[in-house]
Design an enzyme around this catalytic site. Structure first.
Site, PDB file in Angstrom:
ATOM      1  N   LYS A 121       0.822  -1.221   0.000  1.00  0.00           N
ATOM      2  CA  LYS A 121       0.000   0.000   0.000  1.00  0.00           C
ATOM      3  C   LYS A 121       0.854   1.269   0.000  1.00  0.00           C
ATOM      4  CE  LYS A 121      -2.281  -1.174   3.754  1.00  0.00           C
ATOM      5  NZ  LYS A 121      -1.930  -2.580   3.942  1.00  0.00           N
ATOM      6  N   THR A 122       1.845   1.312   0.885  1.00  0.00           N
ATOM      7  CA  THR A 122       2.647   2.530   1.021  1.00  0.00           C
ATOM      8  C   THR A 122       3.414   2.830  -0.262  1.00  0.00           C
ATOM      9  OG1 THR A 122       2.862   2.276   3.422  1.00  0.00           O
ATOM     10  CG2 THR A 122       4.515   3.632   2.321  1.00  0.00           C
ATOM     11  N   GLU A 165      -3.634   5.986   1.440  1.00  0.00           N
ATOM     12  CA  GLU A 165      -3.441   4.593   1.824  1.00  0.00           C
ATOM     13  C   GLU A 165      -4.657   4.165   2.639  1.00  0.00           C
ATOM     14  OE1 GLU A 165      -0.063   2.110   4.325  1.00  0.00           O
ATOM     15  OE2 GLU A 165       0.516   3.851   3.148  1.00  0.00           O
TER      16      GLU A 165
END
Length: 462
Positions: A121-122, A165
């Site tokens: 995600k990051t 995110e």
């Protein structure tokens, strides 16, 4: 034009303001003109970055840190109910807001891209933030890690796109209503909140159901959990698949390693498109393709976005080179789930050639170690040698019988060379005794193992 400040957020107080998710929201609120305050357990570079924006940051948690005129108190799921500032908020009748609700309020009126998945995600959020900024679209963004400096995890932009995110760990991603959602992968994790894969699928189905009418879901065609989610959604949302599968809408034709970079070629709308990814590993290349597909779904021209993606140079703790001493490179990895550990180690193996790979691994959470300790140990067998630390508890209390020994036993059973170290202060000396010129050392885990990189480099330099 980005909207202004929500009324309830004019004077927010954040408990745990130094956390990755919390600090990003606090930063955006401060940039929008809010009178932001908060507290954190210890001093940090993030706290200083917030102060530079005019945010009041108290160190330690105490009732007197909460101003009587605070418009709300913002908390994450990690804040315990006996926190003195939370108790003071109840006494004063100040509303308590979960960070996901605060983030949802910041996205209101904009065109949100919400990036979800068990892993990646990051990185994917960062790739989108950097590339859309490079194209002059001035997005707002909130990321779970810093791009290139403390406090660079969030920005209030002047454009109408907001990249965020979306955290599944506590189901808080159900609060968002994205125009484009990304699901990178779906696996069982966060065992304190999810008891089964069915619960995970149900949670991701709810997230996908929050996509606004006319919006799109960008989802992996390769990952089995993502494919199962696509089957379960059964056409209820417009879906754009990406990956190496022949039926992918955005098909990855090749990923060619080039040292610590990759060259990626995709087939999109019948046209081949080749672009550079400035971080190593097939999984990071796939993250970049997910970012490409999401941007295109939002209306950004594919060729322009592909070119802009090359400007992304990484995010802190995602295979971040910390330095070199005595011919040894030290690289920091946030990997803490077996899938992530395996992916990062395979990426480094492809980039390292004949170099030895040494890992300093710190398990993260007792619940995760209890459920996945065996698989963590098997992942470590991909390294030439490993040092394993005690479990980093984060928000959890110990679980009887759950220690790093579960990982060490599994690693040794898989043929790995593993050295247990219980005192972090001893790690630089241990690594110095193991490492030789040409080796790569990975500090790996989601806890404070990242602090060891500079200390290892200092010891190697002596």
């Amino acid at each position: 034009m980005a909207p202004g400040l929500p009324t309830a957020m004019e004077r927010p107080h954040f408990i745990g303001i130094g956390g990755a998710g919390m600090s990003g929201i606090a930063k955006i609120l401060a940039q929008r003109g809010g009178k932001v305050a908060g507290s954190d357990a210890k001093e940090s570079a993030t706290a200083e970055a917030l102060r530079a924006l005019g945010v009041t940051v108290h160190i330690g948690h105490a009732a007197e840190h909460l101003a009587d005129d605070a418009s709300c108190v913002v908390v994450s799921s990690a804040i315990r109910k006996d926190n003195p500032e939370l108790a003071r908020a109840a006494e004063l009748g100040i509303p308590v807001v979960h960070r996901s609700d605060a983030l949802a309020a910041l996205m209101d009126g904009l065109r949100p891209i919400a990036v979800a998945g068990t892993h990646g995600k990051t990185t994917t959020t960062s790739m989108l933030a950097v590339s859309l900024s490079e194209l002059g679209l001035k997005p707002s963004y909130a990321i779970g890690g810093d791009l290139d400096a403390p406090g660079s995890n969030a920005l209030h932009g002047e454009g109408d796109i907001f990249v965020a995110e979306a955290d599944e760990s506590d189901r808080s991603f159900h609060k968002y209503a994205p125009e484009v959602a990304i699901v990178l992968n779906v696996e069982l994790d966060h065992h304190a909140n999810y008891a089964s894969m069915d619960e995970i699928y149900e949670s991701f189905e709810t997230f996908a159901g929050r996509i606004v009418p006319g919006g799109s879901l960008v989802i992996s065609s390769d990952h089995e959990g993502a494919r199962e989610l696509t089957r379960r959604l059964a056409g209820s949302v417009r879906t754009v698949t990406y990956g190496e599968a022949e039926d992918a809408d955005v098909r990855v034709l090749s990923v060619v390693p080039q040292g610590l970079k990759s060259e990626v070629t995709v087939l999109l709308d019948g046209q081949e498109l080749t672009f550079a990814v400035s971080v190593p590993g097939r999984h990071y290349a796939h993250n970049a393709v997910a970012a490409l597909a999401a941007g295109v779904a939002l209306g950004v021209p594919a060729a322009e976005l592909a070119s802009a993606l090359a400007s992304y140079t990484g995010v802190k703790r995602r295979l971040q080179l910390k330095g070199e001493a005595a011919g040894v490179q030290v690289i920091d990895s946030y990997a803490h789930h077996p899938t992530e550990m395996t992916a990062d180690l395979e990426a480094m193996r492809a980039a390292a050639g004949e170099a030895r790979i040494l890992v300093v691994f710190q398990p993260h959470l007792f619940s995760r170690t209890q459920e996945l300790g065996k698989e963590m140990g098997q992942s470590l067998a991909l390294a030439d040698a490993s040092v394993v630390l005690d479990i980093y508890p984060a928000r959890e209390d110990p679980i009887p019988g759950v220690t790093s020994e579960l990982i060490i036993e599994a690693a040794r059973a898989a043929g790995a060379d593993v050295t247990p170290v219980h005192d972090k202060a001893e790690v630089p000396e241990v690594v110095a005794g193991m490492a030789k010129a040409g080796d790569l050392v990975l500090t790996m885990g989601a806890g404070d193992v990242t602090d060891l990189g500079p200390r290892i480099l200092d010891r190697l330099a002596k």
